[in-house]
Design a protein around this motif. Sequence first.
Motif, PDB file in Angstrom:
ATOM      1  N   LYS A  35      -2.990  -8.459   5.048  1.00 19.73           N
ATOM      2  CA  LYS A  35      -3.573  -7.324   5.754  1.00 19.73           C
ATOM      3  C   LYS A  35      -3.275  -6.028   5.011  1.00 19.73           C
ATOM      4  O   LYS A  35      -2.375  -5.942   4.185  1.00 19.73           O
ATOM      5  CB  LYS A  35      -3.079  -7.257   7.200  1.00 19.73           C
ATOM      6  N   ARG A  36      -4.076  -5.029   5.317  1.00 17.82           N
ATOM      7  CA  ARG A  36      -3.940  -3.705   4.716  1.00 17.82           C
ATOM      8  C   ARG A  36      -3.503  -2.728   5.800  1.00 17.82           C
ATOM      9  O   ARG A  36      -4.143  -2.626   6.849  1.00 17.82           O
ATOM     10  CB  ARG A  36      -5.265  -3.275   4.105  1.00 17.82           C
ATOM     11  N   GLU A  37      -2.408  -2.017   5.558  1.00 17.13           N
ATOM     12  CA  GLU A  37      -1.946  -0.978   6.466  1.00 17.13           C
ATOM     13  C   GLU A  37      -1.814   0.313   5.668  1.00 17.13           C
ATOM     14  O   GLU A  37      -0.823   0.514   4.963  1.00 17.13           O
ATOM     15  CB  GLU A  37      -0.608  -1.360   7.107  1.00 17.13           C
ATOM     16  N   GLY A  38      -2.821   1.166   5.743  1.00 17.59           N
ATOM     17  CA  GLY A  38      -2.803   2.411   4.993  1.00 17.59           C
ATOM     18  C   GLY A  38      -2.776   2.160   3.500  1.00 17.59           C
ATOM     19  O   GLY A  38      -3.671   1.534   2.943  1.00 17.59           O
ATOM     20  N   LYS A  39      -1.719   2.602   2.851  1.00 17.16           N
ATOM     21  CA  LYS A  39      -1.615   2.443   1.403  1.00 17.16           C
ATOM     22  C   LYS A  39      -0.791   1.225   1.003  1.00 17.16           C
ATOM     23  O   LYS A  39      -0.455   1.058  -0.164  1.00 17.16           O
ATOM     24  CB  LYS A  39      -0.989   3.697   0.802  1.00 17.16           C
ATOM     25  N   ASN A  40      -0.477   0.356   1.968  1.00  9.26           N
ATOM     26  CA  ASN A  40       0.326  -0.832   1.696  1.00  9.26           C
ATOM     27  C   ASN A  40      -0.446  -2.119   1.973  1.00  9.26           C
ATOM     28  O   ASN A  40      -1.279  -2.181   2.877  1.00  9.26           O
ATOM     29  CB  ASN A  40       1.599  -0.831   2.546  1.00  9.26           C
ATOM     30  N   TYR A  71       6.148  -9.501   2.867  1.00  7.44           N
ATOM     31  CA  TYR A  71       6.189  -8.555   1.756  1.00  7.44           C
ATOM     32  C   TYR A  71       5.324  -7.340   2.080  1.00  7.44           C
ATOM     33  O   TYR A  71       4.243  -7.469   2.641  1.00  7.44           O
ATOM     34  CB  TYR A  71       5.687  -9.188   0.461  1.00  7.44           C
ATOM     35  N   SER A  72       5.813  -6.181   1.684  1.00  8.24           N
ATOM     36  CA  SER A  72       5.046  -4.943   1.795  1.00  8.24           C
ATOM     37  C   SER A  72       4.988  -4.317   0.410  1.00  8.24           C
ATOM     38  O   SER A  72       6.025  -3.968  -0.154  1.00  8.24           O
ATOM     39  CB  SER A  72       5.725  -3.983   2.785  1.00  8.24           C
ATOM     40  N   ILE A  73       3.776  -4.205  -0.149  1.00  7.54           N
ATOM     41  CA  ILE A  73       3.599  -3.709  -1.515  1.00  7.54           C
ATOM     42  C   ILE A  73       2.705  -2.482  -1.479  1.00  7.54           C
ATOM     43  O   ILE A  73       1.605  -2.517  -0.915  1.00  7.54           O
ATOM     44  CB  ILE A  73       2.976  -4.787  -2.419  1.00  7.54           C
ATOM     45  N   THR A  74       3.180  -1.398  -2.076  1.00  8.90           N
ATOM     46  CA  THR A  74       2.365  -0.191  -2.177  1.00  8.90           C
ATOM     47  C   THR A  74       1.243  -0.431  -3.175  1.00  8.90           C
ATOM     48  O   THR A  74       1.482  -0.820  -4.316  1.00  8.90           O
ATOM     49  CB  THR A  74       3.222   1.003  -2.634  1.00  8.90           C
ATOM     50  N   LEU A 121      -6.567 -10.988   7.248  1.00  4.18           N
ATOM     51  CA  LEU A 121      -7.185 -12.252   6.842  1.00  4.18           C
ATOM     52  C   LEU A 121      -6.148 -13.357   6.922  1.00  4.18           C
ATOM     53  O   LEU A 121      -5.054 -13.239   6.365  1.00  4.18           O
ATOM     54  CB  LEU A 121      -7.730 -12.138   5.418  1.00  4.18           C
ATOM     55  N   ARG A 122      -6.482 -14.415   7.623  1.00  2.49           N
ATOM     56  CA  ARG A 122      -5.593 -15.574   7.764  1.00  2.49           C
ATOM     57  C   ARG A 122      -6.176 -16.771   7.019  1.00  2.49           C
ATOM     58  O   ARG A 122      -7.394 -16.929   6.952  1.00  2.49           O
ATOM     59  CB  ARG A 122      -5.399 -15.936   9.245  1.00  2.49           C
ATOM     60  N   ILE A 123      -5.306 -17.599   6.498  1.00  2.00           N
ATOM     61  CA  ILE A 123      -5.764 -18.792   5.801  1.00  2.00           C
ATOM     62  C   ILE A 123      -6.011 -19.900   6.819  1.00  2.00           C
ATOM     63  O   ILE A 123      -5.293 -20.026   7.818  1.00  2.00           O
ATOM     64  CB  ILE A 123      -4.730 -19.245   4.742  1.00  2.00           C
TER      65      ILE A 123
END
Length: 486
Positions: free
Chosen positions: A267-272, A285-288, A171-173
């Motif tokens: 965006k969602r990449e697997g569990k992140n 940023y990459s957040i679990t 998703l882009r703003i």
Amino acid sequence: MKTYNREHFLSAIDQALSIFFKSLLPLILVMISQFSQSFFSLKNILIKASVFIGLIILSFTFSIIKWFNKKYSIDSKKVILDEGIFISKHREIPFNKIQTINISQTIKQRLFSLASIKIDTGNSSTTGSEISIIMEKSKAQLFKDRISKLEKDDNTLNKTNKLSYNSENELRISNKELITTALTKGAWFSGIAIIFATYRLLDDYFNNIIVDIINNIAKYVEGIYSNTMSLQKAIFFIVSILFLYLIFSFVVAILKTFIKFYGFILKREGKNIIISYGLFEKKNYSITVSKISAIYIKQNSLRQLTGFGEMKIESVGYGDEAGENSILFPIANLKKQQFIIKKFLPEFYFEDTIIKVPTRSLKRFILRNLLFSAIPTIILTINFNYGYFSLLLIPIFILKGFKEYKNSGIAKNKTLIYISSKGFKKQISIIPIKRIQSIKISQNYFQKRAQLFNYMVSIQGNNLGTNIKVRNLSGELMDTFRYGIF
């Protein structure tokens, strides 16, 4: 035997220059304070030149030794960092303890295709990032991807999610949303800050110009009172000033918002969850997901009227440094908020009925706010000639109490608890029950008589812990939210 790597050598040069320039100004001030006739003698010039050269040598020597001693490595289970000059430090962080992996670029780093990668575990005794390494941007991305690939998350929060994620989950703003963000964030305050800073600058260097401008305005205003100006012109003058000020404030707010959030991608990449944004200073940023403690939807008064809200997340290591913001999405209406949560964070999707506070709690919300306004109002009224104008605060505090009453509510299901609270700055909190560290129920004497209680949950946050509280819930809910959580 492990293979160790070092930061990019330019990081040592950058640190050396930073140390030099920070030390330069105090040194110059000391030299100026010792000004005398012999200040420009050959001997003094040689001494001062030696001091400057010595400062440069010390800055570069310290930075290069620090760079040489700082080494990092990764194996199949952990990140390893060795550093220190006088005291050697060895740090190991297992992948399953990592809370966030962030990549950011300052303007200087972008010029040389460098980036900073920051790793946090949620250690509350550590301020800022626990590991911060500067390297080439391409290497930083490979480093992050390798950690993300090897990490094994043993938290069960994600196991209920059976959805598959692909590149379309992005998703882009839009520019329209960026403008909406700026215009609904209290843009006039940006104008006040800029005008104040400009005034201070002009007051220091162009005092005569300021005086002339003020005198001209004073003469112009005097014309209103001496009837040399028509009432229509006077009103036009005042409205024009206010209009120009608002335009200026909105332009400043829009520019600041575009610079900060330009190119925002969620965006969602697997569990992140991956979040990136920034025009000049790029942040990534990459957040679990399993380590997110809460989602917040925050609304000021204007956004409550227009239905927009700012979406944030609570995750240790995200938003804990200067210039960082724990943003999930800068602006979204109710429909889009639900879409973002359902699509990118379905673990937090909540659709149960919200239980509002009872009608009998209204007077308690209003009385509590009136008590806060009564003391300063009485003091101002007694001690100042125009202190009675502070009575105008009373309707504002009454309105604040009413807004708190309207906004307060609570609900829960098997995995989540939903809390809505606050008045002019409404906050909706969606919290996984597994992330709650403790709950607290409180009642004073008057609340007991009215069968009301306050409810607070504590979760792990960047500042040791975060407390989320809602007031004056119906006493009928006490057992449900006391025994039905853990």
